[in-house]
Design a protein around this motif. Structure first.
Motif, PDB file in Angstrom:
ATOM      1  N   TYR A 103      -1.977  -1.689  -6.215  1.00  0.00           N
ATOM      2  CA  TYR A 103      -2.462  -2.461  -5.070  1.00  0.00           C
ATOM      3  C   TYR A 103      -2.232  -1.678  -3.773  1.00  0.00           C
ATOM      4  O   TYR A 103      -3.116  -1.584  -2.924  1.00  0.00           O
ATOM      5  CB  TYR A 103      -1.748  -3.810  -5.016  1.00  0.00           C
ATOM      6  CG  TYR A 103      -1.979  -4.560  -3.728  1.00  0.00           C
ATOM      7  CD1 TYR A 103      -3.167  -5.253  -3.511  1.00  0.00           C
ATOM      8  CD2 TYR A 103      -1.021  -4.549  -2.721  1.00  0.00           C
ATOM      9  CE1 TYR A 103      -3.383  -5.923  -2.318  1.00  0.00           C
ATOM     10  CE2 TYR A 103      -1.227  -5.220  -1.530  1.00  0.00           C
ATOM     11  CZ  TYR A 103      -2.419  -5.903  -1.328  1.00  0.00           C
ATOM     12  OH  TYR A 103      -2.638  -6.553  -0.147  1.00  0.00           O
ATOM     13  N   GLU A 139       3.670  -7.282  -5.261  1.00  0.00           N
ATOM     14  CA  GLU A 139       2.762  -6.157  -5.077  1.00  0.00           C
ATOM     15  C   GLU A 139       2.978  -5.119  -6.172  1.00  0.00           C
ATOM     16  O   GLU A 139       4.096  -4.890  -6.612  1.00  0.00           O
ATOM     17  CB  GLU A 139       2.968  -5.501  -3.706  1.00  0.00           C
ATOM     18  CG  GLU A 139       2.487  -6.353  -2.566  1.00  0.00           C
ATOM     19  CD  GLU A 139       2.623  -5.669  -1.227  1.00  0.00           C
ATOM     20  OE1 GLU A 139       1.761  -5.919  -0.380  1.00  0.00           O
ATOM     21  OE2 GLU A 139       3.588  -4.903  -1.029  1.00  0.00           O
ATOM     22  N   LYS A 174      -4.882  -0.132  -1.191  1.00  0.00           N
ATOM     23  CA  LYS A 174      -4.814  -0.621   0.193  1.00  0.00           C
ATOM     24  C   LYS A 174      -4.873   0.531   1.198  1.00  0.00           C
ATOM     25  O   LYS A 174      -5.531   0.441   2.227  1.00  0.00           O
ATOM     26  CB  LYS A 174      -3.515  -1.415   0.359  1.00  0.00           C
ATOM     27  CG  LYS A 174      -3.285  -2.035   1.697  1.00  0.00           C
ATOM     28  CD  LYS A 174      -1.904  -2.713   1.658  1.00  0.00           C
ATOM     29  CE  LYS A 174      -1.833  -3.901   2.541  1.00  0.00           C
ATOM     30  NZ  LYS A 174      -0.556  -4.604   2.462  1.00  0.00           N
ATOM     31  N   TYR A 175      -4.177   1.624   0.888  1.00  0.00           N
ATOM     32  CA  TYR A 175      -4.108   2.765   1.797  1.00  0.00           C
ATOM     33  C   TYR A 175      -5.017   3.915   1.381  1.00  0.00           C
ATOM     34  O   TYR A 175      -5.027   4.964   2.017  1.00  0.00           O
ATOM     35  CB  TYR A 175      -2.664   3.254   1.927  1.00  0.00           C
ATOM     36  CG  TYR A 175      -1.844   2.298   2.725  1.00  0.00           C
ATOM     37  CD1 TYR A 175      -1.956   2.245   4.105  1.00  0.00           C
ATOM     38  CD2 TYR A 175      -0.984   1.406   2.103  1.00  0.00           C
ATOM     39  CE1 TYR A 175      -1.224   1.342   4.844  1.00  0.00           C
ATOM     40  CE2 TYR A 175      -0.243   0.497   2.833  1.00  0.00           C
ATOM     41  CZ  TYR A 175      -0.364   0.477   4.204  1.00  0.00           C
ATOM     42  OH  TYR A 175       0.352  -0.433   4.941  1.00  0.00           O
TER      43      TYR A 175
END
Length: 86
Positions: free
Chosen positions: A52, A48, A56-57
């Protein structure tokens, strides 16, 4: 939705970290435009990237930088990710 290897917690005056420090002292917000009430602790998985995880968040590097040592980003580290909503 929570992802694997993520812990969700709310900051309040009774929450203590492993050293007995109050979490809301640890998580004082530095940006007056945002008031965070939820913090995720995410364990970085192999392969990761920081980009990324930010995607993602849906947070920016500036959002998480006050809570994390991003210069030493590596697999297995725990990232504190602030959030306004669940």
């Amino acid at each position: 939705t929570l992802f694997p290897y993520t812990t969700l917690f709310r900051s309040n005056s009774n929450n203590l970290d492993n050293n007995g420090n109050k979490l809301n002292d640890l998580f004082k917000e530095t940006n007056n435009d945002k008031e965070y009430s939820i913090y995720r602790v995410y364990t970085v998985l192999e392969g990761e990237t920081l980009e990324y995880i930010l995607d993602k968040y849906q947070v920016s590097r500036d959002d998480i930088a006050p809570y994390n040592d991003l210069d030493n980003f590596k697999t297995g580290m725990k990232l504190i990710i602030p959030s306004i909503d669940e």
